[in-house]
Design a protein around this motif. Structure first.
Motif, PDB file in Angstrom:
ATOM      1  N   MET A  54      69.799  65.479  70.513  1.00  0.00           N
ATOM      2  CA  MET A  54      69.178  64.313  69.894  1.00  0.00           C
ATOM      3  C   MET A  54      69.510  64.224  68.405  1.00  0.00           C
ATOM      4  N   ILE A  55      69.562  65.374  67.736  1.00  0.00           N
ATOM      5  CA  ILE A  55      69.916  65.388  66.312  1.00  0.00           C
ATOM      6  C   ILE A  55      71.339  64.884  66.124  1.00  0.00           C
ATOM      7  N   VAL A  56      72.247  65.291  67.006  1.00  0.00           N
ATOM      8  CA  VAL A  56      73.637  64.829  66.933  1.00  0.00           C
ATOM      9  C   VAL A  56      73.707  63.316  67.139  1.00  0.00           C
ATOM     10  N   PHE A  57      72.966  62.798  68.115  1.00  0.00           N
ATOM     11  CA  PHE A  57      72.992  61.363  68.375  1.00  0.00           C
ATOM     12  C   PHE A  57      72.498  60.566  67.171  1.00  0.00           C
ATOM     13  N   PHE A  58      71.382  60.980  66.599  1.00  0.00           N
ATOM     14  CA  PHE A  58      70.868  60.267  65.431  1.00  0.00           C
ATOM     15  C   PHE A  58      71.767  60.476  64.218  1.00  0.00           C
ATOM     16  N   GLY A  59      72.375  61.655  64.116  1.00  0.00           N
ATOM     17  CA  GLY A  59      73.315  61.898  63.017  1.00  0.00           C
ATOM     18  C   GLY A  59      74.518  60.981  63.098  1.00  0.00           C
ATOM     19  N   GLY A  60      75.037  60.767  64.319  1.00  0.00           N
ATOM     20  CA  GLY A  60      76.153  59.849  64.506  1.00  0.00           C
ATOM     21  C   GLY A  60      75.784  58.427  64.155  1.00  0.00           C
ATOM     22  N   ALA A  61      74.549  58.027  64.497  1.00  0.00           N
ATOM     23  CA  ALA A  61      74.082  56.674  64.144  1.00  0.00           C
ATOM     24  C   ALA A  61      73.974  56.511  62.638  1.00  0.00           C
ATOM     25  N   ILE A  62      73.478  57.541  61.944  1.00  0.00           N
ATOM     26  CA  ILE A  62      73.347  57.489  60.484  1.00  0.00           C
ATOM     27  C   ILE A  62      74.697  57.267  59.827  1.00  0.00           C
ATOM     28  N   VAL A  63      75.684  58.076  60.216  1.00  0.00           N
ATOM     29  CA  VAL A  63      77.026  57.967  59.636  1.00  0.00           C
ATOM     30  C   VAL A  63      77.619  56.590  59.921  1.00  0.00           C
ATOM     31  N   SER A  64      77.449  56.094  61.144  1.00  0.00           N
ATOM     32  CA  SER A  64      78.006  54.790  61.511  1.00  0.00           C
ATOM     33  C   SER A  64      77.405  53.669  60.678  1.00  0.00           C
ATOM     34  N   TYR A  65      76.090  53.705  60.476  1.00  0.00           N
ATOM     35  CA  TYR A  65      75.433  52.653  59.711  1.00  0.00           C
ATOM     36  C   TYR A  65      75.832  52.697  58.237  1.00  0.00           C
ATOM     37  N   LEU A  66      75.996  53.886  57.702  1.00  0.00           N
ATOM     38  CA  LEU A  66      76.394  53.998  56.299  1.00  0.00           C
ATOM     39  C   LEU A  66      77.834  53.522  56.094  1.00  0.00           C
ATOM     40  N   ILE A  67      78.718  53.846  57.036  1.00  0.00           N
ATOM     41  CA  ILE A  67      80.104  53.379  56.949  1.00  0.00           C
ATOM     42  C   ILE A  67      80.155  51.857  57.055  1.00  0.00           C
ATOM     43  N   ALA A  68      79.270  51.289  57.863  1.00  0.00           N
ATOM     44  CA  ALA A  68      79.263  49.837  58.071  1.00  0.00           C
ATOM     45  C   ALA A  68      78.946  49.064  56.794  1.00  0.00           C
ATOM     46  N   ILE A  69      78.375  49.717  55.800  1.00  0.00           N
ATOM     47  CA  ILE A  69      78.043  49.044  54.540  1.00  0.00           C
ATOM     48  C   ILE A  69      79.303  48.655  53.765  1.00  0.00           C
TER      49      ILE A  69
END
Length: 390
Positions: free
Chosen positions: A252-267
């Protein structure tokens, strides 16, 4: 409403009986919808459909996870999520083939009736009988399950009353009042529930926020939904080996970590051509991670909750997710329209980070038996370390 009702039904009258009641309500409401001719009546029918369907979905999932050994629960969860994802295109196909909406209700009635046949042959959870103190019924369920697995053992010689006791006897009084008292008596269980509810809320907020907002992120809304559905299917398939290798907590930590990185890159403002940007691609990737987390949280919640409160856990957590699904399209979509994209994406990244931190305070459940009563939840945390294992 259906989710809150399901918590009471599943924990107080049984998983199987709750499913039968929910399926009956959904089937009757769908059939009546065939003859609906006004909008107000349609709203009532849709509410009744939702109530029945959620009781069936929650009850069947809880029952499945309770009768499976730990080594099979992850695979069964992944299989369930994949079927869930495949239901979307099937529903779209049926709607395309049946243009008259009244007949869609009739088609829904037939599908529910077909599925309900399997509910009749379901074996009630022996864990549920145990927490209700009905040990003979629990033994009967175990004998039927052993027969399905072609196993041979003398279940009558097993003393189920000695298997983990709450206050001297697992045969506690199963009621809402007793459940609430045990939250006060075992605050650790309440803390785990709050973390789970927040995680469900954030997952649904992000998932539905994007699924109702591809028109502002991707150049073609139809391609957007197609890619999102493919991404969701990929997420559910990939989540199984990830959780198997890393465990529930780290997965679960990996899944949320991947979402965090994706959202930050999307900026970042990067044009990739053809109407696509780094934002659109990163949001799609982020949705894959969120979908994987959404599938994983079902499994994690089922294993963290004790049998005595599992229906209530799912009712409250799923209700939190419904609130997130309502707010997502409006809050996230509205922020995309009136502010710089860094604001909504930053908020989503922050919320996912809180979820990842919350996972640190939960125990790993993949290598342990499911708790049956609240006392076992407290016992399970003895020796627990945030950065380590018990």
């Amino acid at each position: 409403i259906g989710l809150l009702i399901s918590g009471y039904l599943l924990d107080n009258i049984g998983r199987k009986k709750g499913c039968i009641m929910g399926a009956t309500l959904a089937m009757v409401a769908s059939f009546i919808g065939t003859f609906c001719r006004n909008y107000e009546f349609l709203l009532i029918i849709r509410v009744l459909q939702g109530m029945g369907n959620f009781v069936v979905i929650t009850g069947a999932y809880v029952l499945l996870l309770e009768i499976l050994p730990a080594k099979l629960r992850n695979f069964a969860n992944g299989y369930s999520m994949i079927l869930w994802a495949m239901g979307y295109p099937l529903a779209a196909l049926i709607s395309y083939l049946i243009p008259t909406w009244n007949y869609l209700f009739l088609a829904s009635t037939i599908l529910i009736a077909i599925v309900s046949v399997s509910i009749i042959f379901m074996i009630e959870s022996p864990r549920y009988f145990i927490i209700c103190g009905d040990y003979e019924a629990a033994k009967a369920s175990l004998e039927r399950l052993a027969g399905m697995a072609r196993g041979k053992f003398d279940i009558q010689s097993v003393n189920l009353q000695d298997d983990g006791k709450e206050g001297g006897d697992k045969a506690r009084s199963q009621s809402i009042g007793q459940q609430l008292k045990e939250f006060l008596r075992h605050p650790v269980m309440l803390g785990e529930l709050v973390i789970q509810m927040f995680t469900w809320f954030v997952s649904a907020l992000s998932f539905y926020g994007f699924n109702f907002g591809w028109s502002s992120i991707l150049p073609d809304i139809y391609i957007g939904y197609l890619l999102a559905s493919i991404g969701e299917l990929i997420a559910y398939v990939a989540a199984v080996p990830v959780i198997h290798a890393l465990g529930r907590r780290c997965g679960m930590i990996v899944f949320f970590g991947g979402a965090i990185v994706s959202y930050l890159i999307a900026i970042l403002d990067v044009d990739l051509g053809g109407g696509y940007t780094l934002e659109s691609i990163s949001c799609l990737v982020g949705l894959v991670f969120v979908s994987a987390a959404f599938g994983g949280i079902y499994l994690y919640t089922a294993e963290l909750a004790p049998t005595s409160h599992r229906g209530m856990f799912f009712a409250l957590c799923s209700s939190s997710a419904r609130i997130g699904s309502f707010l997502g399209p409006y809050a996230i979509g509205y922020l995309f329209d009136i502010t710089h994209k860094a604001i909504p994406l930053g908020i989503l990244a922050f919320l996912c980070a809180l979820c990842a931190v919350g996972m640190l305070f939960l125990v790993e459940t993949g290598d342990r038996k499911i708790p049956d009563v609240a006392a076992e939840v407290t016992e399970r945390r003895k020796g627990f370390k945030i950065f380590g294992s018990a």
